[in-house]
Motif scaffolding. Sequence first.
Motif, short mmCIF file in Angstrom:
data_model
loop_
_atom_site.label_atom_id
_atom_site.label_comp_id
_atom_site.label_asym_id
_atom_site.label_seq_id
_atom_site.Cartn_x
_atom_site.Cartn_y
_atom_site.Cartn_z
N SER A 25 0.83 -1.21 0.00
CA SER A 25 0.00 0.00 0.00
C SER A 25 0.86 1.25 0.00
N ARG A 26 1.94 1.22 0.75
CA ARG A 26 2.87 2.35 0.80
C ARG A 26 3.56 2.57 -0.55
N ASP A 27 3.87 1.46 -1.25
CA ASP A 27 4.67 1.53 -2.47
C ASP A 27 3.84 1.33 -3.75
N MET A 28 2.52 1.44 -3.63
CA MET A 28 1.65 1.09 -4.75
C MET A 28 1.94 1.90 -6.01
N SER A 29 2.29 3.15 -5.86
CA SER A 29 2.58 3.98 -7.04
C SER A 29 3.80 3.47 -7.79
N ASP A 30 4.82 2.98 -7.06
CA ASP A 30 6.00 2.41 -7.72
C ASP A 30 5.63 1.13 -8.48
N PHE A 31 4.82 0.29 -7.85
CA PHE A 31 4.36 -0.94 -8.51
C PHE A 31 3.59 -0.60 -9.77
N ARG A 33 3.66 2.01 -11.67
CA ARG A 33 4.47 2.56 -12.78
C ARG A 33 5.09 1.44 -13.61
N LEU A 34 5.49 0.37 -12.93
CA LEU A 34 6.12 -0.75 -13.64
C LEU A 34 5.07 -1.67 -14.26
N TYR A 35 4.01 -1.94 -13.50
CA TYR A 35 2.93 -2.81 -13.96
C TYR A 35 1.60 -2.14 -13.60
N PRO A 36 0.90 -1.57 -14.57
CA PRO A 36 -0.36 -0.85 -14.31
C PRO A 36 -1.42 -1.69 -13.60
N ILE A 37 -1.30 -3.03 -13.66
CA ILE A 37 -2.30 -3.88 -13.01
C ILE A 37 -2.30 -3.72 -11.50
N PHE A 38 -1.17 -3.25 -10.93
CA PHE A 38 -1.09 -3.05 -9.49
C PHE A 38 -1.71 -1.70 -9.12
N LYS A 41 -7.77 -1.26 -7.56
CA LYS A 41 -8.64 -2.44 -7.72
C LYS A 41 -7.91 -3.70 -7.25
N PHE A 42 -6.62 -3.81 -7.63
CA PHE A 42 -5.81 -4.95 -7.20
C PHE A 42 -5.68 -4.96 -5.68
N LYS A 43 -5.45 -3.79 -5.10
CA LYS A 43 -5.32 -3.68 -3.65
C LYS A 43 -6.61 -4.12 -2.95
N ASN A 44 -7.75 -3.68 -3.47
CA ASN A 44 -9.03 -4.06 -2.87
C ASN A 44 -9.26 -5.57 -2.97
N ARG A 45 -8.82 -6.16 -4.09
CA ARG A 45 -8.98 -7.60 -4.26
C ARG A 45 -8.13 -8.36 -3.24
N LEU A 46 -6.91 -7.87 -2.99
CA LEU A 46 -6.05 -8.49 -1.99
C LEU A 46 -6.67 -8.37 -0.61
#
Length: 228
Positions: A25-31, A33-38, A41-46
Motif C-alpha cells: 500500500s505504501r509503495d503502490m505507485s511504484d508498482f 508505474r512498472l505494472y499498471p495492473i497493481f 482495484k488490485f489492492k481491494n482484491r487483496l
Amino acid sequence: METIDFPFSFDEMPVAAKFLLDSYSRDMSDFNRLYPIFDEKFKNRLNEQIKRAKEYVCCGPEGVQIQNLRFGIYKRIESLNSMMLEVQDNFPVSRIKEFDKIVEIIEKKDLKAILKVIPKFVVQLEANIPRENAEVTQTIIDRILMLFQVLKLNKIELNRLLNSRGLLKEEVFRCLNNLWATMQDIMEIGQDLYKKSDPMKCVEYESNYLKMKVKSFWMHTSEDLVAS
C-alpha cells in the motif's frame, strides 16, 4: 485440490498477507508505474482475499484455539528468554557448552529447536549449581523445566490442531492458494523494484522478513486482539 507449498501455516497466512499489504500500500505507485495492473482495484482484491482467508482459517472455535495457543507459546518463549539473563547472573556460564548458541536459538523463537536443546541445557545447569546460591539457582532450573514441559504440550496440541486443518474443504485450499499466488506476485515485483535502489524496502518483500513479522505479531499483540 492440494495446497501450494507456501512457507506459512494456514492460520499465519492472513497475518503474513496483511504485513505484505501494508508495504505494498505504501509503495503502490511504484508498482503501478512498472505494472499498471497493481492499482487500487488490485489492492481491494487483496484485501478481500485476506478477509476471506481469515474467515476460513482464523475464525470459529478451532481457529481461535490455534491463535490463542500460538500467542501463549510466544509469550512463554519470551519468558524463557528472560530467564537466560537470570542464568547468566547466577551460573558459571563459561562451563555451559554452547551457551551463546542456546541463547540465540531461544531469541529466534524456534520452538522445535528450543525443545531439542533445553533438556541437555538443564542437565548442564544441574551439574553447575553454585554451592553458595543453590536454592536460588535450583528455582531457576525448576522454572525452566516447567516452561519446557508446558511448551512441549503446547506443541503437541498445536500440531494436532494444525493437522486437522489439513482436512479443510477444497474451497479453503482454493482461497489460500489464490492468496499465496497474489502474495508471490507482490513479493517478486517488490524485490525487483527495490533490490538495487532501496535494499531496506526490498527486505520487506522477502519471505524471511514476513516470517519474522508474523512471529513478532504473536509475541506482541494482546490476547483479546488475537481472537478478534
